[in-house]
Write an enzyme that holds these catalytic residues in place. Structure first.
Site, short mmCIF file in Angstrom:
data_model
loop_
_atom_site.label_atom_id
_atom_site.label_comp_id
_atom_site.label_asym_id
_atom_site.label_seq_id
_atom_site.Cartn_x
_atom_site.Cartn_y
_atom_site.Cartn_z
N LYS A 175 0.55 -1.44 0.03
CA LYS A 175 0.21 -0.27 0.50
C LYS A 175 1.23 1.45 0.10
O LYS A 175 1.86 1.88 1.16
CB LYS A 175 -0.83 -0.03 1.02
N GLU A 250 9.86 1.46 10.71
CA GLU A 250 11.40 2.17 10.04
C GLU A 250 10.53 3.83 9.93
O GLU A 250 9.64 4.50 9.19
CB GLU A 250 11.76 2.77 8.42
N CYS A 284 14.10 11.44 6.01
CA CYS A 284 13.56 10.72 7.46
C CYS A 284 15.48 10.59 8.46
O CYS A 284 15.54 11.44 9.81
CB CYS A 284 13.33 9.27 7.73
N GLU A 384 10.33 16.26 14.50
CA GLU A 384 10.67 16.55 13.23
C GLU A 384 9.87 16.97 11.82
O GLU A 384 8.93 17.33 12.07
CB GLU A 384 10.34 14.39 13.13
P1 NAD Z 1 2.91 8.61 7.52
O1 NAD Z 1 2.56 7.65 8.85
O2 NAD Z 1 1.60 8.79 7.44
O3 NAD Z 1 2.60 7.26 6.42
C1 NAD Z 1 3.13 6.68 6.01
C2 NAD Z 1 2.07 5.35 5.28
O4 NAD Z 1 1.04 4.90 6.15
C3 NAD Z 1 0.73 5.18 4.63
O5 NAD Z 1 0.64 4.99 3.53
C4 NAD Z 1 -0.28 5.67 4.93
O6 NAD Z 1 -1.19 6.13 4.49
C5 NAD Z 1 0.10 4.74 6.15
N1 NAD Z 1 -0.70 4.94 7.00
C6 NAD Z 1 -0.79 5.77 8.40
N2 NAD Z 1 -1.80 5.50 9.33
C7 NAD Z 1 -2.23 4.25 9.10
C8 NAD Z 1 -2.58 3.55 10.05
N3 NAD Z 1 -2.82 3.80 10.98
N4 NAD Z 1 -2.64 2.00 9.51
C9 NAD Z 1 -1.88 1.60 8.41
N5 NAD Z 1 -0.67 2.40 7.34
C10 NAD Z 1 -1.47 3.78 7.85
O7 NAD Z 1 4.30 9.34 6.85
P2 NAD Z 1 4.33 10.26 6.16
O8 NAD Z 1 3.74 11.41 5.94
O9 NAD Z 1 3.60 9.55 4.84
O10 NAD Z 1 5.42 10.11 5.77
C11 NAD Z 1 6.03 11.13 6.45
C12 NAD Z 1 6.91 10.17 7.84
O11 NAD Z 1 8.00 9.23 7.47
C13 NAD Z 1 8.08 10.55 8.75
O12 NAD Z 1 7.75 11.35 9.82
C14 NAD Z 1 9.58 10.59 8.20
O13 NAD Z 1 9.90 10.60 8.90
C15 NAD Z 1 8.48 9.05 7.78
N6 NAD Z 1 9.98 8.20 7.19
C16 NAD Z 1 10.92 7.02 7.17
C17 NAD Z 1 11.68 6.15 6.87
C18 NAD Z 1 12.54 5.57 7.77
O14 NAD Z 1 13.50 4.58 6.67
N7 NAD Z 1 12.94 5.47 9.02
C19 NAD Z 1 12.21 6.98 5.71
C20 NAD Z 1 11.38 7.42 5.38
C21 NAD Z 1 10.07 8.23 5.69
#
Ligand code: NAD
Length: 476
Positions: A175, A250, A284, A384
């Site tokens: 997804k 992650e 990230c 962040e």
């Molecule tokens: P997000 O957590 O809002 O969404 C990430 C994904 O999770 C999306 O596909 C979203 O639809 C899904 N999602 C959200 N809530 C969910 C739930 N309750 N159940 C299942 N799926 C759900 O994050 P974002 O805004 O898309 O990305 C930014 C964040 O990602 C930042 O915090 C960043 O640090 C983190 N990030 C971490 C890494 C890493 O490797 N550690 C890499 C890239 C981004």
């Protein structure tokens, strides 16, 4: 190629090797540089997830039975197929989340192919079968993996899961992020063209709350591999607990970059800006806190300001632009409010600042911003921001520097600039999963992942493949 609604209006889920229309409505994908709709993808439902999981489950026995060396050969072909689609992938990612096109080709589209071929080479490093005393240890796939990914590196985050999961013999339901789903269509085509059997890789589009949660709660999904915010990771852990599935997380970061007294300051300044402003700071692992010796703060800040003002902000389809818009209007509001908060909390604004940029009001453009004299416990130094905002924090001695570096809930990456052995001794004291010394290169074979609230588990490298295996001990 220009991405138009018509071009991508045929988007459907990808299930069992073919395009499947969604059973719900659609979600628009918006270009953050223009505000225009570039595509519509299905707003998936729990029924779509059921169908994709059934496809992945049916394909599992056949794929798990393929020899690891043959799976690795298919991954090499997949890397070639991705490379052949580099321009399409880069254009799609630039259109959906605003990464400058030159960076899209290299980082957004190039790295996923690199990670895929590097993962194939790990096949010979993994102990698929080994003898321990009177036991034979066998590494088997975990089963059906649900992969949930963010929008900032839309295909890179996908491939750091898909490549190792496939090598280990798992089947997948992906997804992707709602904001930036388009490149996964090219991935699905590449998977099919590489000869990976139908059903091994499936994609369901839609929201986190509907499609994401349905995948996490699904009794026939064995593992969730998630990249995204710490907040969503917390929710996913809770939902996954009901079915005791394995969860890899992650999550977010607030990486510290420590400049030591014996650092090459000019190089540190250049590399700090490259790292913290690439992808408009939406990374990230971005080094968003620059820790400098107090007595050298003025000199370093002056050099940062001069280097920062060379950065061009603008249209991401312009080959020379280094910073495009943020990925969405929502991101703009969030980052802008952090810049306002930094000023309100008393940090010194060195360059940048809040508000729209004259001439670029039509898109989600923000000024790359540097604050100095930042209190390490203030909001902008603890949370962040996920934008091009760098906080310079002064330290008196190295113990204080390490304590500030370790003083957030996160522990994803870090950096140290200084004489190599000196820098290495500081790196060992940092509570993070990766440290870069003097701007060292990214290594696709090194495990990546967080300490503390930056996550659990590792991606990439041998550890990243082993995450997607179960170990069976057979006593003889
Ligand atoms: P997000 O957590 O809002 O969404 C990430 C994904 O999770 C999306 O596909 C979203 O639809 C899904 N999602 C959200 N809530 C969910 C739930 N309750 N159940 C299942 N799926 C759900 O994050 P974002 O805004 O898309 O990305 C930014 C964040 O990602 C930042 O915090 C960043 O640090 C983190 N990030 C971490 C890494 C890493 O490797 N550690 C890499 C890239 C981004």
């Amino acid at each position: 190629m220009t991405y138009t609604h018509e071009h991508l209006s045929t988007y459907g889920h990808w299930i069992d090797g073919t395009t499947v229309p969604g059973q719900g409505g659609t979600n628009d994908v918006i270009n953050p540089a223009t505000g225009e709709t570039v595509a519509a993808v299905p707003a998936g439902t729990a029924a779509d997830v059921d169908r994709a999981v059934a496809s992945a489950r049916a394909a599992l026995p056949g794929w798990a039975a393929v020899e690891p060396s043959d799976r690795a050969a298919l991954l090499r072909r997949l890397a070639e197929e991705l490379t052949a689609r580099n321009e399409d992938i880069a254009q799609a990612i630039t259109a959906e989340m605003g990464a400058p096109i030159a960076f899209s080709r290299l980082g957004q589209a190039g790295f996923p192919a690199l990670v895929t071929s590097a993962t194939a080479e790990l096949e010979s490093d993994v102990a698929w079968t080994e003898k321990v005393g009177n036991s034979v240890l066998v590494r088997e796939p975990v089963g059906v993996v649900g992969a949930i990914t963010p929008w900032n590196f839309p295909l890179q985050q996908v491939m750091t899961k898909v490549a190792p999961a496939l090598l280990a013999g798992n089947t997948i339901v992906l997804k992707p992020a709602e904001l930036a789903p388009l490149s996964t269509r090219f991935l699905a085509e590449a998977v099919a063209a590489a000869g990976i059997p139908a059903g091994v890789f499936n994609v369901v589009y839609g929201s986190g709350s509907v499609v994401g949660e349905a995948l996490v709660a699904h009794p026939d999904v064995d593992m969730i591999s998630f990249t995204g915010s710490t907040q969503a990771g917390r929710r996913i852990s809770t939902v996954a607990a009901n079915t005791i599935k394995r969860v890899g997380l992650e999550l977010g970061g607030k990486s510290a970059n420590i400049v030591l007294d014996d650092a090459d300051i000019d190089s540190a300044v250049q590399q700090t800006l490259v790292n913290s402003w690439t992808n408009a700071g939406q990374a990230c692992g971005a080094w968003t806190r620059l820790l400098v010796p107090a007595r050298r703060q003025a000199e370093i800040v002056q050099k940062l300001k001069a280097a920062a003002e060379q950065y061009s902000v603008g249209d991401p389809t312009d080959e020379s632009v280094r910073v495009g818009p943020l990925a969405s209007e929502g991101q703009w509001e969030r980052v802008n409010s952090y810049i306002e908060r930094g000023i309100a909390d008393g940090a010194t604004l060195v360059t940048g600042g809040p508000g729209r940029i004259p001439g670029l009001e039509h898109g989600a453009y923000i000024r790359p911003t540097i604050f100095a004299d930042v209190d390490p416990n203030s909001v902008i130094a603890q949370e962040e921001i996920f934008g091009p905002v760098l906080s310079v924090i002064a330290y008196e001695d190295e113990d204080e520097a390490v304590s500030i570096a370790n003083g957030t809930v996160y522990g994803l990456t870090g950096a140290v600039f200084g004489a190599q052995d000196h820098a290495l001794s500081i790196a060992r004291r940092m509570e993070v999963g990766q440290v870069y010394i003097n701007g060292a290169d990214f290594n696709p074979l090194a495990p990546f992942g967080g300490y503390k609230q930056s996550g659990t588990g590792r991606e990439l490298g041998r550890a990243g493949v082993e995450e997607f295996t179960e170990v069976k001990a057979i006593q003889l």
